[in-house]
Design a protein around this motif. Structure first.
Motif, PDB file in Angstrom:
ATOM      1  N   UNK A   1      55.399  -2.003  34.837  1.00  0.00           N
ATOM      2  CA  UNK A   1      54.351  -3.025  34.879  1.00  0.00           C
ATOM      3  C   UNK A   1      53.838  -3.237  33.463  1.00  0.00           C
ATOM      4  N   UNK A   2      53.777  -4.510  33.076  1.00  0.00           N
ATOM      5  CA  UNK A   2      53.309  -4.854  31.739  1.00  0.00           C
ATOM      6  C   UNK A   2      51.979  -5.619  31.875  1.00  0.00           C
ATOM      7  N   UNK A   3      50.986  -5.135  31.179  1.00  0.00           N
ATOM      8  CA  UNK A   3      49.677  -5.809  31.184  1.00  0.00           C
ATOM      9  C   UNK A   3      49.207  -5.998  29.755  1.00  0.00           C
ATOM     10  N   UNK A   4      48.433  -7.023  29.526  1.00  0.00           N
ATOM     11  CA  UNK A   4      47.766  -7.221  28.248  1.00  0.00           C
ATOM     12  C   UNK A   4      46.269  -6.973  28.416  1.00  0.00           C
ATOM     13  N   UNK A   5      45.547  -7.129  27.353  1.00  0.00           N
ATOM     14  CA  UNK A   5      44.108  -6.896  27.424  1.00  0.00           C
ATOM     15  C   UNK A   5      43.401  -7.828  26.450  1.00  0.00           C
ATOM     16  N   UNK A   6      42.304  -8.411  26.919  1.00  0.00           N
ATOM     17  CA  UNK A   6      41.432  -9.252  26.091  1.00  0.00           C
ATOM     18  C   UNK A   6      40.169  -8.449  25.798  1.00  0.00           C
ATOM     19  N   UNK A   7      39.799  -8.379  24.515  1.00  0.00           N
ATOM     20  CA  UNK A   7      38.698  -7.511  24.082  1.00  0.00           C
ATOM     21  C   UNK A   7      37.618  -8.356  23.411  1.00  0.00           C
TER      22      UNK A   7
ATOM     23  N   UNK B   1      44.088 -17.187  24.832  1.00  0.00           N
ATOM     24  CA  UNK B   1      45.461 -16.803  25.128  1.00  0.00           C
ATOM     25  C   UNK B   1      45.611 -15.364  25.547  1.00  0.00           C
ATOM     26  N   UNK B   2      44.574 -14.558  25.353  1.00  0.00           N
ATOM     27  CA  UNK B   2      44.619 -13.178  25.801  1.00  0.00           C
ATOM     28  C   UNK B   2      45.355 -12.270  24.849  1.00  0.00           C
ATOM     29  N   UNK B   3      45.304 -10.973  25.168  1.00  0.00           N
ATOM     30  CA  UNK B   3      45.957  -9.936  24.388  1.00  0.00           C
ATOM     31  C   UNK B   3      45.504  -9.953  22.929  1.00  0.00           C
ATOM     32  N   UNK B   4      44.220 -10.207  22.720  1.00  0.00           N
ATOM     33  CA  UNK B   4      43.650 -10.165  21.384  1.00  0.00           C
ATOM     34  C   UNK B   4      42.168  -9.794  21.499  1.00  0.00           C
ATOM     35  N   UNK B   5      41.422  -9.894  20.424  1.00  0.00           N
ATOM     36  CA  UNK B   5      40.011  -9.523  20.438  1.00  0.00           C
ATOM     37  C   UNK B   5      39.231 -10.536  19.620  1.00  0.00           C
ATOM     38  N   UNK B   6      37.908 -10.546  19.819  1.00  0.00           N
ATOM     39  CA  UNK B   6      37.050 -11.381  18.992  1.00  0.00           C
ATOM     40  C   UNK B   6      35.656 -10.758  18.931  1.00  0.00           C
ATOM     41  N   UNK B   7      34.941 -11.114  17.852  1.00  0.00           N
ATOM     42  CA  UNK B   7      33.578 -10.640  17.642  1.00  0.00           C
ATOM     43  C   UNK B   7      32.581 -11.722  18.034  1.00  0.00           C
ATOM     44  N   UNK B   8      31.368 -11.281  18.371  1.00  0.00           N
ATOM     45  CA  UNK B   8      30.256 -12.225  18.479  1.00  0.00           C
ATOM     46  C   UNK B   8      29.910 -12.687  17.075  1.00  0.00           C
ATOM     47  N   UNK B   9      29.636 -13.990  16.896  1.00  0.00           N
ATOM     48  CA  UNK B   9      29.432 -14.575  15.579  1.00  0.00           C
ATOM     49  C   UNK B   9      27.953 -14.751  15.276  1.00  0.00           C
ATOM     50  N   UNK B  10      27.502 -14.447  14.034  1.00  0.00           N
ATOM     51  CA  UNK B  10      26.118 -14.651  13.607  1.00  0.00           C
ATOM     52  C   UNK B  10      25.893 -16.099  13.229  1.00  0.00           C
ATOM     53  N   UNK B  11      24.644 -16.599  13.492  1.00  0.00           N
ATOM     54  CA  UNK B  11      24.274 -17.957  13.111  1.00  0.00           C
ATOM     55  C   UNK B  11      23.862 -18.037  11.660  1.00  0.00           C
ATOM     56  N   UNK B  12      23.411 -19.238  11.226  1.00  0.00           N
ATOM     57  CA  UNK B  12      23.040 -19.470   9.830  1.00  0.00           C
ATOM     58  C   UNK B  12      21.821 -18.660   9.412  1.00  0.00           C
ATOM     59  N   UNK B  13      20.916 -18.346  10.340  1.00  0.00           N
ATOM     60  CA  UNK B  13      19.675 -17.647  10.012  1.00  0.00           C
ATOM     61  C   UNK B  13      19.831 -16.129  10.147  1.00  0.00           C
ATOM     62  N   UNK B  14      20.993 -15.628  10.331  1.00  0.00           N
ATOM     63  CA  UNK B  14      21.164 -14.192  10.500  1.00  0.00           C
ATOM     64  C   UNK B  14      20.862 -13.725  11.899  1.00  0.00           C
ATOM     65  N   UNK B  15      20.705 -14.664  12.823  1.00  0.00           N
ATOM     66  CA  UNK B  15      20.434 -14.326  14.219  1.00  0.00           C
ATOM     67  C   UNK B  15      21.553 -14.865  15.077  1.00  0.00           C
ATOM     68  N   UNK B  16      21.772 -14.228  16.199  1.00  0.00           N
ATOM     69  CA  UNK B  16      22.724 -14.798  17.155  1.00  0.00           C
ATOM     70  C   UNK B  16      22.198 -16.125  17.652  1.00  0.00           C
ATOM     71  N   UNK B  17      23.083 -17.094  17.783  1.00  0.00           N
ATOM     72  CA  UNK B  17      22.647 -18.375  18.308  1.00  0.00           C
ATOM     73  C   UNK B  17      22.045 -18.231  19.695  1.00  0.00           C
ATOM     74  N   UNK B  18      22.511 -17.260  20.453  1.00  0.00           N
ATOM     75  CA  UNK B  18      21.983 -17.045  21.813  1.00  0.00           C
ATOM     76  C   UNK B  18      20.511 -16.657  21.780  1.00  0.00           C
ATOM     77  N   UNK B  19      20.080 -15.945  20.669  1.00  0.00           N
ATOM     78  CA  UNK B  19      18.715 -15.447  20.614  1.00  0.00           C
ATOM     79  C   UNK B  19      17.810 -16.311  19.748  1.00  0.00           C
ATOM     80  N   UNK B  20      18.346 -17.365  19.093  1.00  0.00           N
ATOM     81  CA  UNK B  20      17.525 -18.169  18.201  1.00  0.00           C
ATOM     82  C   UNK B  20      16.496 -18.952  18.984  1.00  0.00           C
TER      83      UNK B  20
END
Length: 635
Positions: A553-559, A589-608
């Motif tokens: 069985x072959x599986x990938x993982x998204x991180x 596409x899966x089988x890779x990873x990504x980081x949460x990105x900081x906004x222009x003010x040094x804050x997460x856009x989610x928390x601005x």
């Protein structure tokens, strides 16, 4: 008292108004005299309403002070009307002398009558003496100096006399209030006492509180004057009690005894009698006798003894054991069926303290607290410790204890029961493990993960380092379930868990969130590259096929990766951001990873402040790692 003085002063002033009108009629005409008399009478009659008002507000200090001020102003008006007579032009010196005598008499009497108020007499004195002094200055007689001196001395003497009288009366009033308050408090305590309290003089009851009378079945008034000995079951023994009381008092001791009394309805009860003399040197002054109904207490103690006997008999049939200690906390007896299984532990226990036995799992702090409880003669429960059997097995024991007292109330040791709680402790540990771990893979679940995250963020704040959270979702795992069934899918999940565990440190936490979602908590990262390396290792590790039941069985993982505190200082938001980052990784596409990105003010856009909605995640909150870069890193 002031209201009464107002009424007395009003009557006296009305009487002197007649003399004033008579004097004015002699030096003037009847109409003028009548008009003056009416004005004075109206002024004097104001005392009636003011006195009534004072009685209504006597418990309100502020309102009473206002009434007293109005009364002082009223006395100033009345005094002014009397003082105005000194300006009568047709009055001869002999007439003025007669007027002065009347005014002096009024002031002398008012010194006493107005002694209960501070300002009323000074106002009356000012109203009467003021116009007279002004007359002496404006139209001085031949004997001005002696006259002025006499007026001044008379005013000073009367003022000082009133002040001294006011101070004395105020002091006496305060003393009486204090004495009355103390008497009320003592009376309240006397009748509120839970014990019966009687004052005995000449062998008879001189005073009795409500509880004492109720205890004997009578009212407090009915018992007055009766011989207390008549309430004894054996009245002829009362002289012996009195003799014992006197002997105790003469030796400076307090008398105490237990007697059996009889109520008016014939019911017998046990009472504890305690007595103290009012004056040890003069026993005829009276004896204070305190009576306490102890029938219920004695019955309870008897019931407890019976219950204890039953308890011991039942204990012999149970799996627990019974123990006793003396007043120095040394074992005097241990028995029960369970003792046989713990014979090596209790073989030499008699004569020893519990802390002298080979006990494990109790530090010095707990021993000190246990000894303090024993020294205070307090009950204790669930004192848990461990022992090791000769076979090396560790057993958990729980001890409960109660202090013991003899019939005189003297502490004589402890007794209690012990229980082997080994199985319940093991069951509790199993339940705790199940509550915090995934049943399929044995990994920590979400509850334990949140606890570990709280601990990790606390250490990170203290030591000034970061943490990382990696949210993982298997790619194409649903195909395995749909093709080969859930049993095969479960075996793949178990294998994935084992492989993931091999890729992290012992200090890291691997958690299964449910389904095919896993989370890795890195409690200490110095830079984002640390988390990136772990993500690369995981992706590379899971790229190797799994051999389950002879089938690959072959599986990938998204991180998705979220960092603390760069991305957020909130544990819940850290999970949300990692989940959103993982979603973006899968969308790319899966089988890779990504980081949460900081906004222009040094804050997460989610928390601005400008954007607090989760929808912002889809518009740039995440940065997907480039496939080419991943390929190089994975290699």
């Amino acid at each position: 008292m002031l209201a009464s003085a107002m009424h007395v002063g009003m009557i006296g002033m009305l009487a002197t108004t007649t003399l004033g009108a008579y004097w004015l009629n002699r030096v003037s005409d009847p109409v003028t005299a009548l008009s003056w008399a009416v004005l004075v009478t109206l002024s004097v009659m104001l005392s009636g309403p003011l006195a009534a008002r004072l009685l209504r507000v006597r418990h309100d200090a502020v309102a009473a002070a206002k009434v007293e001020t109005l009364y002082a102003l009223k006395m100033l008006l009345t005094g002014g009307l009397w003082g105005a007579l000194a300006w009568w032009s047709k009055a001869s010196e002999l007439d003025l002398l007669a007027l002065g005598i009347m005014q002096f008499l009024i002031l002398v009497v008012s010194t006493v009558v107005l002694g209960f108020t501070r300002w009323a007499f000074p106002c009356l004195l000012l109203g009467i003496a003021g116009p007279l002094a002004a007359r002496l200055v404006a139209t001085p007689p031949a004997a001005l100096p002696p006259a002025a001196t006499a007026v001044a001395i008379a005013a000073l003497v009367l003022g000082v006399a009133h002040y001294m009288l006011f101070r004395k009366l105020r002091w006496l009033h305060l003393r009486r209030q204090q004495r009355d308050a103390l008497a009320q408090e003592q009376e309240a305590v006397f009748h509120a006492a839970s014990e019966g309290i009687l004052l005995i003089r000449d062998n008879r009851v001189a005073k009795c509180n409500a509880q004492g009378a109720a205890m004997l079945g009578v009212s407090p008034d009915e018992i007055i004057g009766l011989d207390f000995g008549s309430w004894l079951q054996e009245p002829e023994s009362w002289p012996h009690y009195l003799e014992d009381m006197h002997n105790a008092f003469l030796s400076g001791e307090r008398f105490s005894a237990v007697a059996r009394l009889r109520r008016t309805d014939g019911e017998l009860f046990f009472a504890e009698l305690s007595a103290n003399p009012i004056d040890p040197a003069k026993l005829e002054a009276g004896i204070v006798l305190v009576t306490t109904d102890i029938s219920i207490r004695l019955a309870t103690e008897a019931a407890l003894r019976t219950s204890e006997q039953r308890f011991r008999r039942l204990l012999s049939l149970s799996s627990d054991w019974y123990w006793e200690q003396d007043s120095r906390f040394r074992f005097t007896q241990i028995r029960g069926t369970r003792v046989d299984a713990l014979q090596e532990h209790y073989r030499d226990a008699l004569g020893k303290h519990r802390w002298d036995l080979p006990i494990e799992g109790v530090d010095e702090r707990r021993w000190d607290a246990h000894r303090a409880t024993l020294e205070a003669h307090l009950p204790f429960s669930d004192f848990i410790y461990q022992i090791r059997t000769t076979r090396g097995e560790l057993r958990w024991l729980s001890i409960n204890g109660q202090p013991m007292y003899d019939e005189a109330g003297v502490f004589c040791g402890y007794h209690g029961v012990g229980t082997d709680i080994t199985e319940s402790m093991r069951t509790q540990e199993r339940y705790h493990h199940l509550a915090h771990h995934d049943t399929l893979t044995g990994l920590p679940n979400r509850r334990l993960l949140l606890d570990r995250m709280d601990q990790a963020t606390a250490h990170a704040r203290r030591d000034q380092h970061g943490i990382a959270l990696l949210m993982m979702d298997l790619d194409d795992f649903k195909t395995i379930n749909d093709t080969d069934g859930h049993e095969a899918g479960d075996q793949v999940l178990i294998a994935v868990a084992e492989r993931l565990r091999s890729q992290i440190r012992e200090s890291d936490t691997l958690c299964r969130m449910g389904g095919d979602e896993f989370v890795i908590l890195l409690p200490e990262v110095r830079e984002p590259g640390d988390a990136e390396q772990v993500a690369q290792k995981i992706i590379h590790s899971l790229s190797v096929p799994f051999d389950i039941g002879g089938k690959n069985y072959r599986v990938g993982v998204s991180v998705g990766i979220a960092l603390y505190p760069e991305h957020t200082a909130s544990v819940d938001k850290l999970l949300t951001l990692a989940d959103a980052a993982m979603y973006e990784s899968k969308q790319s596409g899966g089988n890779n990873y990504c980081f949460a990105q900081l906004g222009d003010q040094g804050l997460l856009q989610l928390e601005s402040p400008e954007n607090t909605q989760a929808a912002s995640l889809a518009s740039g909150i995440l940065e997907v790692a480039q496939p080419e870069a991943f390929s190089d890193a994975a290699m």
